[in-house]
Motif scaffolding. Structure first.
Motif, PDB file in Angstrom:
ATOM      1  N   HIS A  88       0.822  -1.219   0.000  1.00 23.90           N
ATOM      2  CA  HIS A  88       0.000   0.000   0.000  1.00 23.90           C
ATOM      3  C   HIS A  88       0.851   1.263   0.000  1.00 23.90           C
ATOM      4  O   HIS A  88       0.538   2.230  -0.700  1.00 23.90           O
ATOM      5  CB  HIS A  88      -0.977  -0.009   1.178  1.00 23.90           C
ATOM      6  N   ALA A  95       1.895   0.393  -9.272  1.00 19.33           N
ATOM      7  CA  ALA A  95       0.854   0.468 -10.306  1.00 19.33           C
ATOM      8  C   ALA A  95       1.457   0.938 -11.623  1.00 19.33           C
ATOM      9  O   ALA A  95       1.159   0.395 -12.694  1.00 19.33           O
ATOM     10  CB  ALA A  95      -0.266   1.405  -9.861  1.00 19.33           C
ATOM     11  N   ALA A 107      -5.515   3.282 -13.045  1.00 15.85           N
ATOM     12  CA  ALA A 107      -6.521   3.091 -11.991  1.00 15.85           C
ATOM     13  C   ALA A 107      -6.753   1.594 -11.760  1.00 15.85           C
ATOM     14  O   ALA A 107      -6.894   1.140 -10.620  1.00 15.85           O
ATOM     15  CB  ALA A 107      -7.831   3.773 -12.381  1.00 15.85           C
ATOM     16  N   GLU A 108      -6.768   0.826 -12.844  1.00 16.16           N
ATOM     17  CA  GLU A 108      -6.947  -0.621 -12.697  1.00 16.16           C
ATOM     18  C   GLU A 108      -5.732  -1.268 -12.054  1.00 16.16           C
ATOM     19  O   GLU A 108      -5.842  -2.207 -11.268  1.00 16.16           O
ATOM     20  CB  GLU A 108      -7.190  -1.277 -14.066  1.00 16.16           C
ATOM     21  N   ARG A 110      -3.712   0.155  -9.936  1.00 12.36           N
ATOM     22  CA  ARG A 110      -3.796   0.451  -8.491  1.00 12.36           C
ATOM     23  C   ARG A 110      -4.774  -0.513  -7.824  1.00 12.36           C
ATOM     24  O   ARG A 110      -4.525  -1.026  -6.740  1.00 12.36           O
ATOM     25  CB  ARG A 110      -4.286   1.893  -8.260  1.00 12.36           C
ATOM     26  N   GLY A 111      -5.908  -0.728  -8.491  1.00 12.21           N
ATOM     27  CA  GLY A 111      -6.907  -1.671  -7.961  1.00 12.21           C
ATOM     28  C   GLY A 111      -6.315  -3.056  -7.806  1.00 12.21           C
ATOM     29  O   GLY A 111      -6.560  -3.752  -6.814  1.00 12.21           O
ATOM     30  N   GLU A 112      -5.493  -3.458  -8.779  1.00 11.61           N
ATOM     31  CA  GLU A 112      -4.902  -4.802  -8.656  1.00 11.61           C
ATOM     32  C   GLU A 112      -3.888  -4.879  -7.512  1.00 11.61           C
ATOM     33  O   GLU A 112      -3.824  -5.895  -6.806  1.00 11.61           O
ATOM     34  CB  GLU A 112      -4.239  -5.243  -9.971  1.00 11.61           C
ATOM     35  N   ALA A 114      -4.019  -3.224  -4.722  1.00 16.40           N
ATOM     36  CA  ALA A 114      -4.810  -3.287  -3.478  1.00 16.40           C
ATOM     37  C   ALA A 114      -5.416  -4.690  -3.312  1.00 16.40           C
ATOM     38  O   ALA A 114      -5.421  -5.265  -2.213  1.00 16.40           O
ATOM     39  CB  ALA A 114      -5.906  -2.229  -3.510  1.00 16.40           C
ATOM     40  N   TYR A 115      -5.915  -5.256  -4.420  1.00 12.78           N
ATOM     41  CA  TYR A 115      -6.492  -6.612  -4.406  1.00 12.78           C
ATOM     42  C   TYR A 115      -5.403  -7.638  -4.043  1.00 12.78           C
ATOM     43  O   TYR A 115      -5.605  -8.519  -3.202  1.00 12.78           O
ATOM     44  CB  TYR A 115      -7.071  -6.859  -5.801  1.00 12.78           C
ATOM     45  N   GLU A 118      -4.484  -7.557  -0.441  1.00 14.30           N
ATOM     46  CA  GLU A 118      -5.548  -8.121   0.399  1.00 14.30           C
ATOM     47  C   GLU A 118      -5.357  -9.631   0.611  1.00 14.30           C
ATOM     48  O   GLU A 118      -5.728 -10.164   1.655  1.00 14.30           O
ATOM     49  CB  GLU A 118      -6.895  -7.833  -0.275  1.00 14.30           C
ATOM     50  N   ARG A 288     -12.902  -5.502 -17.521  1.00 13.70           N
ATOM     51  CA  ARG A 288     -11.787  -5.566 -16.583  1.00 13.70           C
ATOM     52  C   ARG A 288     -10.576  -6.079 -17.364  1.00 13.70           C
ATOM     53  O   ARG A 288     -10.680  -7.094 -18.075  1.00 13.70           O
ATOM     54  CB  ARG A 288     -12.172  -6.531 -15.466  1.00 13.70           C
ATOM     55  N   ASN A 452     -12.759 -11.935  -4.818  1.00 16.02           N
ATOM     56  CA  ASN A 452     -12.609 -11.351  -3.484  1.00 16.02           C
ATOM     57  C   ASN A 452     -11.677 -12.268  -2.693  1.00 16.02           C
ATOM     58  O   ASN A 452     -11.932 -13.469  -2.620  1.00 16.02           O
ATOM     59  CB  ASN A 452     -13.979 -11.260  -2.794  1.00 16.02           C
TER      60      ASN A 452
END
Ligand code: NAP
Length: 488
Positions: A88, A95, A107-108, A110-112, A114-115, A118, A288, A452
């Motif tokens: 993070h 990214a 943006a995607e 960054r999303g990956e 974070a995913y 997780e 996606r 998820n």
């Protein structure tokens, strides 16, 4: 992002092999180039592992296994949690690195990240909850003690489409369970995984617990490792064709095998669905990663009374998505991974059109450098078009009309794949009936994204074996041992 930022993140990442906690060149000193799919230009080169390097990486994992298994679960959890925080902290640079090597918009990417992070948080929490049991035998004269132990050294192979998350989805449970590993990322996108090695090391992972080799042609380097008998498990994410081949190689030494393979997801819209929600769901499930996802909606079945309206709204929404280099602000659709991927999408669209499909938007490759294909919507697609059988792996939505619930269930299940399906309806009983009848490992009900880290991800039929994520994700990396105790 400026060119200076790009040069900085590329310069910062290690480009050598990560073996036994050290960065080393390939034994023969060779390297291979990594290209930017938005321009086709070379970004940098990384070490090209030889058979000798592969063996050294596995030897390091084997040597580190006993101590890593004995490391207190809380300490393994701490490594994962610290890595979660570092991912993070460095999300912007990571990214950008991913966008450069893979093409997805920032943006995607960054999303990956974070995913991907997780998975580390989820498995940090699982590491300290590995359970066992104590039970009286039915005859009363014995006790059953049941404990769980790491499977042992693992071989992990990942694809290019999610360069970071497909790695953490395997490394998270492996580290939590106390398994050492050798990970091999895809040759198109090794940089994200190399960056992750630095993070794990900084977070306190012991030398040898995770080793990373990059290589252009994986077969000759990985096959001897699979057949060596030194590794105890293979976890593979990639195509069904390669998965089938690897399963045969694993048979020789009976390796524990987890396979996350290809998909051919049906996306079903009933006439009672909220059409705006269904359109948003279809955009999410289709677009996606520019359609390059195993979970991508491949066949969009729409009840005939609403297909024209659904097609109109979807085409309008897709046509408005800005296409461009993923580093540019506002871009929603980046390039495909390479020239072969672009050719495949062009061929599949041409075949569908030849068989009677109508193009509602897109349908022609974008001129200029890079491997760009515009968001495309086809309607009136014939069920015998090649794109109904194969993964499209591109931004092409193919609409097929259906009449009844029974018809659409039969059509949806008429595939060798069984990863995920999507159903849009406002009728609760129908939703559950159809979800139960679909032959897939996962179903999205009125939602276009199912991934998820805390849910069990995986497929049935030829989409794979085993599950990643969720409470069961760690089971793939644990053996159950039963100790019988006489109590006369
Ligand atoms: P791929 O060609 O099967 O390659 C996947 C990985 O396997 C790459 O690292 C590749 O490296 C390696 N590989 C290929 N042949 C090998 C061999 N003989 N021995 C050892 N390793 C080998 O798939 P891809 O094109 O990278 O990825 C797209 C596919 O992955 C799609 O089918 C997609 O549906 C699937 N996928 C599935 C999931 C899931 O969770 N179910 C998630 C993401 C992607 P080399 O290229 O160097 O050979």
């Amino acid at each position: 992002m400026s060119e200076r930022d790009e040069a900085c993140v590329l310069q910062a990442v290690e480009k050598r092999l990560f073996i036994d906690g050290k960065w080393v060149d390939a034994a023969d000193g060779r390297t291979f180039d990594i290209a930017d799919p938005a321009t086709g230009e070379t970004l940098c080169s990384v070490a090209n592992a030889t058979v000798v390097d592969g063996q050294a990486a596995l030897d390091a994992a084997v040597a580190a296994q006993p101590d890593f298994a004995a490391m207190p679960p809380r300490q393994r959890a701490d490594v994962l949690m610290q890595s979660f925080h570092l991912l993070h902290e460095r999300i912007d640079d990571l990214a950008l690195l991913m966008t450069l090597e893979m093409g997805k918009p920032l943006a995607e990417a960054r999303g990956e990240i974070a995913y991907a992070a997780e998975f580390f948080r989820h498995f940090a929490e699982e590491a300290v909850r590995i359970d066992g049991g104590y039970q009286t035998a039915p005859h009363g004269g014995a006790r059953f003690l049941v404990t769980r132990q790491p499977v042992g050294p693992c071989l992990l192979i990942t694809p290019w489409n999610f360069p970071m998350a497909m790695g953490t989805r395997k490394l998270g449970p492996a580290i939590a369970a106390g398994c050492t590993s050798v990970i091999k990322p895809a040759p198109q996108t090794p940089l994200s995984m190399l960056a992750l090695m630095g993070i794990l090391s900084e977070a306190g992972l012991p030398a040898g617990a995770v080793n990373c080799i990059t290589v252009t042609d994986a077969g000759p380097v990985m096959e001897p490792l699979i057949r060596s008998g030194l590794a105890r498990k293979l976890s593979f994410t990639g195509s069904t064709t390669v998965g089938r081949q690897l399963l045969k190689q694993c048979a020789e030494k009976i390796l524990r095998t987890s396979l996350e393979l290809g998909g051919n997801a049906p996306f079903i819209v009933f006439s009672d669905a909220d059409l705006d929600e269904a359109v948003e769901g279809a955009v999410a499930a289709k677009m996606r990663n520019m359609g390059q996802a195993c979970t991508a909606a491949n066949r969009i079945y729409v009840q005939s009374s609403v297909i024209d309206e659904f097609g109109r709204r979807l085409a309008e929404r897709m046509a408005a998505l800005p296409v461009g280099r993923g580093t540019q602000p506002g871009v929603a659709v980046g390039p495909l991974i390479d020239a072969a991927a672009l050719r495949k999408v062009q061929m599949l669209v041409a075949d569908a059109v030849e068989r009677g499909a109508a193009v509602l938007t897109g349908g022609e490759a974008v001129d200029g450098g890079g491997y760009f294909y515009p968001p495309t919507v086809l309607t009136n697609v014939s069920p015998d078009a090649a794109l109904c059988e194969q993964e499209i792996f591109g931004p092409v939505a193919s609409l097929i009309a259906f009449e009844t619930e029974a018809d659409v269930i039969a059509a949806a299940n008429d595939t060798e794949y069984g990863l995920v399906s999507y159903v849009f309806t406002n009728d609760l009983r129908r939703a559950l009936r159809v979800a139960e009848a679909l032959e897939t490992g996962m179903v999205g009900l009125n939602q276009g994204v199912v991934s998820n880290p805390s849910a069990p991800f995986g497929g049935v039929k030829q989409s794979g074996l085993g599950r990643e994520g969720g409470a069961v994700g760690i089971d793939e990396f644990l053996e159950t041992k039963y100790i019988g105790i006489a109590m006369p």
